[in-house]
Design an enzyme around this catalytic site. Structure first.
Site, PDB file in Angstrom:
ATOM      1  N   ARG A  78      18.295   4.610 -13.756  1.00 49.05           N
ATOM      2  CA  ARG A  78      16.849   4.962 -13.642  1.00 49.05           C
ATOM      3  C   ARG A  78      17.666   6.742 -13.191  1.00 49.05           C
ATOM      4  NH1 ARG A  78      14.174   7.199  -9.805  1.00 49.05           N
ATOM      5  NH2 ARG A  78      14.803   6.714  -7.600  1.00 49.05           N
ATOM      6  N   ALA A 135       0.897  -1.362   0.142  1.00 47.79           N
ATOM      7  CA  ALA A 135       0.234  -0.143  -0.040  1.00 47.79           C
ATOM      8  C   ALA A 135       0.945   1.244  -0.026  1.00 47.79           C
ATOM      9  CB  ALA A 135      -1.185  -0.121   1.234  1.00 47.79           C
ATOM     10  N   HIS A 161      22.373   5.222  -5.249  1.00 42.07           N
ATOM     11  CA  HIS A 161      22.063   7.224  -4.526  1.00 42.07           C
ATOM     12  C   HIS A 161      23.716   7.815  -4.396  1.00 42.07           C
ATOM     13  CE1 HIS A 161      20.513  10.622  -3.737  1.00 42.07           C
ATOM     14  NE2 HIS A 161      19.832  10.797  -4.605  1.00 42.07           N
ATOM     15  N   HIS A 206      20.151   2.482  -3.456  1.00 40.95           N
ATOM     16  CA  HIS A 206      19.010   3.528  -2.714  1.00 40.95           C
ATOM     17  C   HIS A 206      17.661   2.883  -3.901  1.00 40.95           C
ATOM     18  CE1 HIS A 206      16.442   7.225  -3.100  1.00 40.95           C
ATOM     19  NE2 HIS A 206      16.246   7.193  -4.155  1.00 40.95           N
ATOM     20  N   GLU A 236      18.779  14.403  -4.506  1.00 43.12           N
ATOM     21  CA  GLU A 236      19.329  14.961  -5.500  1.00 43.12           C
ATOM     22  C   GLU A 236      18.561  16.413  -5.918  1.00 43.12           C
ATOM     23  OE1 GLU A 236      19.810  12.714  -8.707  1.00 43.12           O
ATOM     24  OE2 GLU A 236      18.471  13.529  -9.978  1.00 43.12           O
ATOM     25  N   ARG A 285      23.034   8.927 -12.225  1.00 38.97           N
ATOM     26  CA  ARG A 285      23.448   8.550 -10.757  1.00 38.97           C
ATOM     27  C   ARG A 285      24.652   7.590 -10.793  1.00 38.97           C
ATOM     28  NH1 ARG A 285      17.932   8.344  -7.958  1.00 38.97           N
ATOM     29  NH2 ARG A 285      17.323  10.530  -7.116  1.00 38.97           N
ATOM     30  N   GLN A 326      20.425   0.616  -8.023  1.00 44.52           N
ATOM     31  CA  GLN A 326      21.682   1.961  -8.120  1.00 44.52           C
ATOM     32  C   GLN A 326      21.441   2.480  -6.845  1.00 44.52           C
ATOM     33  OE1 GLN A 326      18.581   5.802  -8.417  1.00 44.52           O
ATOM     34  NE2 GLN A 326      19.633   5.434 -10.201  1.00 44.52           N
ATOM     35  N   LEU A 346      18.827   9.692   2.850  1.00 48.47           N
ATOM     36  CA  LEU A 346      18.802  10.191   1.930  1.00 48.47           C
ATOM     37  C   LEU A 346      18.666  12.034   1.929  1.00 48.47           C
ATOM     38  CD1 LEU A 346      18.361  10.008  -1.066  1.00 48.47           C
ATOM     39  CD2 LEU A 346      16.019   9.664  -0.703  1.00 48.47           C
ATOM     40  N   PHE A 364      16.348  18.556 -12.289  1.00 54.37           N
ATOM     41  CA  PHE A 364      17.518  17.173 -11.978  1.00 54.37           C
ATOM     42  C   PHE A 364      18.438  16.203 -12.938  1.00 54.37           C
ATOM     43  CE2 PHE A 364      15.074  16.741  -8.062  1.00 54.37           C
ATOM     44  CZ  PHE A 364      15.529  15.132  -7.736  1.00 54.37           C
TER      45      PHE A 364
END
Lengths: 584, 246, 129
Positions: free
Chosen positions: A389, A13, A233, A354, A246, A286, A231, A243, A117
């Site tokens: 990504r 969810a 980060h 990440h 970015e 990244r 990935q 985190l 970004f």
């Protein structure tokens, strides 16, 4: 065993699961939805995403631009038909979120604001300060409360998919507060359980990111696609792995090594000025930034701290006003967890795991190869992210493919006239129950959950980290095989029924071990470097042999079997990934 | 990194074997930059696998890890050992029934969250194809603070009204209603009134203010409730003087 | 079936002793009692005034008893506490935003104190001080 009959079961969810549920409720209000989650929906890891969600917004931007940025960012491993669909649906979905009340940050004219970004030619990342995932998740959860058709089963840990005659017809799930296994019978199942970052020791991911749904589908015969692409980060806090978005680089933050030098210019991402500049330097993709860190570390130019090597993320030049306005959470996190106020000092950061680009193999309709089963979000691999990504594509992905999975499942459920025979599904559920019971019956095996988890963490970071070799991967595969054998001897220390977290952690560990095996084996077999999968022994990209997705097929005893499927290439032929240079 | 030994006194309860909860003591070697959650994880991984508790993000945004730490409701992932004495008493969040160890029953809170209609009831109908609603930065600022609630329920643990009257809708739910009431795109204040401006809604609140004191996100639910009291009172008198035609 | 949630009860009489903030809250609430009592004293004073000079003088004398002095000091202290605590929370109940800037809480609180001083000065002036 209690059986609950419904039309559609959604496992997970978070952003994708909630979006799917709402899509079903809107498409066909007569359908019953059972939304299962091992945590309350607001705890889903979508909540921790910070920077933003990408969707073409400005007049000087185009769907083609978003498409090209994504395909290039993914090192051409993205299925281009899927990316076309994704970029086209993105603005609609983000606007729908706004209509549901999402508090997007605004321009002075009242329109939604966008920020630059990593890897994106034009700014198109919609954001809500630096808590975009939080706001999106809460908007989706609160909106879901409007629909009585959505029945939630909070703190239900799904253990197995139930498959009868080649059709997925439900799930078995433990009601955590009572310890009882419940059987959910449905006409369609959607898995939206997120990624598996907790396989690694340093990660931005919360405790719940253990790849449970990936493992469920995997064991039911659905291949896991592109698992080798993990990935890192570039900017996580040392020690905790928390985190640092970015977005802080999108607003103009820079990365410097121990000499105060913006080292990214040495790695084909320069020149350093003018700054900020899209797709250059700190706004590169990244994978390239994390790889640059690794090289700086090899050269001895990173900064030593008690929590490992770091580089510095400098935000001082942005000024206090802008930091408080656009990056308030970043400031708070830095002050609380590393004792640094980014207004006065640079933040120590390092690459941390990440995101899982790979996942449950599904198509552009979010359908898997198992009849009746859909997947969406980080647990799925369509693939729109390919080998790497771009930041802010995944929050949008939750919406686009969550909605798609929902609509697909709704159509399927509406078209199915009857439910699976009760006897047949109960048989499958009994098998699931026996598997769980085995954990209670093991005695004297001598294996500890925490110990096995630690060993998995260590070998995966060492062998399947940012840079890999044949030797390191072979070792990881061997260790993971060994851990799988040892896992069969794990003994639960807590044998109670009510909210037994020893049991849940044991099941999560089992899922992680299976998924980690898929990661290591897929990585071993891909003898090239592409995106976030970098081999020191195969440094070049090899499109002739490897312009294909890896598919890992589960084997209960041996390492997974890997085969390949061509990537869907429509109009963008593989080229060089060029970042830096002049802005175009 | 310096290590020091910390003594955790954790309230345990297993409904299958215990008549009531009791404290258990653990000695934990801790790093100086640890939070309480790190110490609890150490206990689970190395000393006692039977300890149950909730956690996930470890960065104070998911709201899972609320518990009583030395008598105060706090997030264990954002409570630093450097700010605490060497003996730390840890109990499940107050004012909720204990399910098991540090896990409380959240059902009442989840129900109340749903009761206040915490979703946008838009002022104007607009198709998604026609774009977003306009909202100025000033309009966003008006309600932004109230969007920050992470549903950690520390406020319910701190509220003496909730302690004595479990029917009280409570700080977080009322602050969330206020968030939508203040959103320029929303016209749902009347629709929420039944629950919000009821005797078990804002009027149960006597402005103790403990909720705002303990809120880790500075949402200020107490302020939200007082503002709602004023708005509801004005609504009430408006209705008296100029009865609505609908 | 094996669940048995445990409900902890909170004492209705001593809950407020658990934390300093609850004690301060109770002090604020109790201040109403003392303020109410003081108001009753003022009303009685008016009544005595209406009953003639003898009653009025007797009332003024009773105000000078040690018990009365102590009561009045306490009532004054609690009235001041009541006033300052409520002044201090007004920004929470009535936030004022102009454009994108919120009026600092201190300004709103300051305005209340200023108003208090002005009204007090006015009363003292009218009374001839």
């Amino acid at each position: 065993m209690d059986m609950i009959t419904t039309d559609i079961v959604i496992v997970g969810a978070g952003g994708a699961g909630l979006r799917a549920a709402i899509a079903i409720a809107e498409e066909n209000p007569d359908l019953d939805i059972a939304l299962l989650s091992k945590v309350y929906p607001m705890r889903s890891h979508t909540v921790a995403a910070e920077g933003g969600a990408a969707g073409v917004a400005k007049d000087n931007d185009s769907l083609d631009n978003h498409f090209n940025d994504t395909v290039t960012g993914g090192d051409w491993l993205c299925d281009q038909d899927a990316v076309d669909l994704f970029v086209e649906q993105a603005p609609k979905e983000l606007t729908q979120m706004e209509h549901w009340g999402c508090p997007w940050s605004r321009d002075s004219d009242g329109g939604v604001a966008v920020r630059p970004f990593g890897g994106m030619k034009v700014e198109r990342t919609w954001y809500a300060a630096d808590k975009t995932g939080f706001h999106m998740l809460h908007t989706l959860f609160q909106t879901s409360l409007k629909y009585p058709a959505i029945k939630r089963y909070d703190e239900f840990y799904s253990t197995d998919l139930l498959v009868v005659d080649g059709r997925c017809c439900g799930v078995a799930a433990i009601e955590m507060r009572s310890g009882q296994l419940r059987l959910f019978r449905a006409k369609a199942v959607i898995i939206a359980t997120g990624g598996a970052g907790r396989i690694f020791p340093f990660t931005t991911n919360g405790a719940i990111k253990t790849g449970d749904g990936m493992a469920m589908a995997y064991r039911a015969g659905v291949p896991l696609k592109d698992m080798e692409f993990i990935q890192y980060h570039p900017t996580g806090l040392p020690g905790t792995g928390i985190l640092i978005t970015e977005g802080s680089r999108g607003e103009g933050g820079i990365l410097v090594n121990k000499d105060g030098y913006r080292y990214l210019q040495d790695y084909d991402l320069g020149p350093p000025d003018p700054w900020p500049r899209k797709k250059a330097m700190e706004l590169g993709p990244r994978d390239r930034l994390s790889q640059a860190f690794w090289h700086e570390h090899q050269k001895g130019r990173t900064i030593d701290t008690p929590h490992g090597d770091v580089v510095h993320l400098d935000l001082r030049h942005l000024g206090e006003k802008m930091i408080n306005e656009r990056l308030p959470m970043v400031r708070d996190l830095a002050i609380s967890y590393v004792g640094i106020d980014p207004v006065d000092a640079p933040i120590p950061v390092r690459p941390v795991v990440h995101y899982t680009m790979g996942g449950i193999d599904c198509d552009i309709e979010a359908k898997t190869s198992l009849d009746g089963l859909f997947a969406a979000g980080e647990c799925a691999c369509v693939s729109i992210n390919g080998a790497n990504r771009l930041g802010s594509n995944s929050l949008t992905e939750l919406l686009v493919f969550g909605a798609r999975a929902g609509r697909g499942a709704a159509k399927l459920a509406a078209a199915s006239r009857s439910h699976t025979d009760e006897t047949a599904i109960r048989e499958q559920a009994q098998i699931a129950q026996n598997r769980v019971r085995k954990l209670f019956l093991n005695v004297g095996g001598g294996e500890s959950i925490a110990g096995l988890r630690r060993e998995m963490n260590i070998t995966m970071e060492a062998g399947a980290g940012i840079y890999r070799t044949e030797e390191s991967l072979n070792r990881s595969c061997a260790v993971m095989n060994d851990l799988r054998d040892r896992y069969a001897r794990v003994e639960l220390e807590d044998k109670s029924n009510v909210y037994n977290t020893d049991l849940i952690q044991a099941l999560e560990l089992g899922a992680m071990i299976d998924v980690a095996g898929a990661i290591a084996t897929s990585a071993l077999n891909r003898k090239e470097s592409r995106g976030s999968h970098q081999r020191l022994d195969f440094k070049e990209r090899n499109d002739e042999t490897y312009l294909k997705h890896s598919l890992a097929h589960y084997d209960a005893r041996e390492a997974p079997r890997i085969d390949y499927r061509d990537v869907v290439i429509t109009r963008s032929k593989p080229g060089a990934r060029v970042y830096g240079g002049e802005s175009k | 990194m310096n290590e020091r030994q910390v003594e955790l006194e954790i309230l345990r309860y297993d409904p299958e074997t215990d008549q009531q909860p009791s404290f258990q003591i653990y000695l934990v070697p801790c790093q100086e930059d640890w939070v309480v959650l790190d110490a609890i994880n150490y206990v689970k991984d190395n000393l006692d696998r039977t300890l149950s508790y909730r956690w996930s993000c470890h960065m104070a945004v998911c709201g899972s890890c609320g518990m009583m730490i030395n008598g105060e409701p706090a997030l264990s992932c954002k409570t630093f050992l450097r700010d605490l004495p060497e003996t730390i008493r840890i109990e499940p969040l107050a004012n909720f029934p204990i399910e098991r160890d540090l896990v409380v029953v959240m059902d009442d809170f989840m129900n109340k969250l749903g009761k206040v209609k915490p979703y946008l009831l838009p002022r104007e109908k607009k198709a998604v194809e026609n774009g977003s609603y306009l909202q100025s930065p000033a309009q966003l600022k008006k309600f932004r603070q109230y969007t920050l609630c992470i549903n950690c329920t520390l406020c319910y643990a701190a509220c003496p009204q909730y302690a004595h009257n479990e029917g009280f809708v409570g700080p977080a739910a009322l602050a969330l209603a206020h968030r939508y009431n203040l959103d320029s795109r929303d016209v749902g204040r009347r629709a929420r009134q039944d629950v919000v401006a009821s005797n078990e809604g804002i009027w149960e609140c006597s402005f103790v203010g403990a909720c705002s004191d303990v809120c880790p996100e500075h949402v200020d639910p107490a302020g939200a409730i007082q503002q709602t009291k004023i708005a509801s009172t004005i609504d009430y008198f408006k209705d008296l003087i100029l009865p609505r035609r609908d | 079936m094996s669940r048995k949630p445990y409900v902890r009860t909170t004492s209705t009489s001593s809950w407020w002793l658990a934390q300093p903030r609850y004690i301060r809250y109770m002090a604020r609430e109790v201040s109403c009692i003392l303020i109410g009592a003081y108001s009753a004293v003022v009303v009685i004073g008016l009544l005595r005034l209406s009953e003639g000079a003898a009653a009025w003088i007797s009332f003024l004398e009773s105000l000078q008893s040690p018990v009365s002095i102590v009561f009045h000091l306490l009532a004054l202290a609690f009235a001041l506490y009541h006033t300052t605590t409520w002044f201090n929370v007004t920004p929470k109940a009535m936030p004022l935003q102009f454009g994108q800037t919120q009026l600092p809480g201190g300004v709103i609180i300051g305005a209340h104190y200023a108003g208090w001083v002005l009204v007090s000065a006015l009363i003292l002036y009218l009374v001839g001080i």
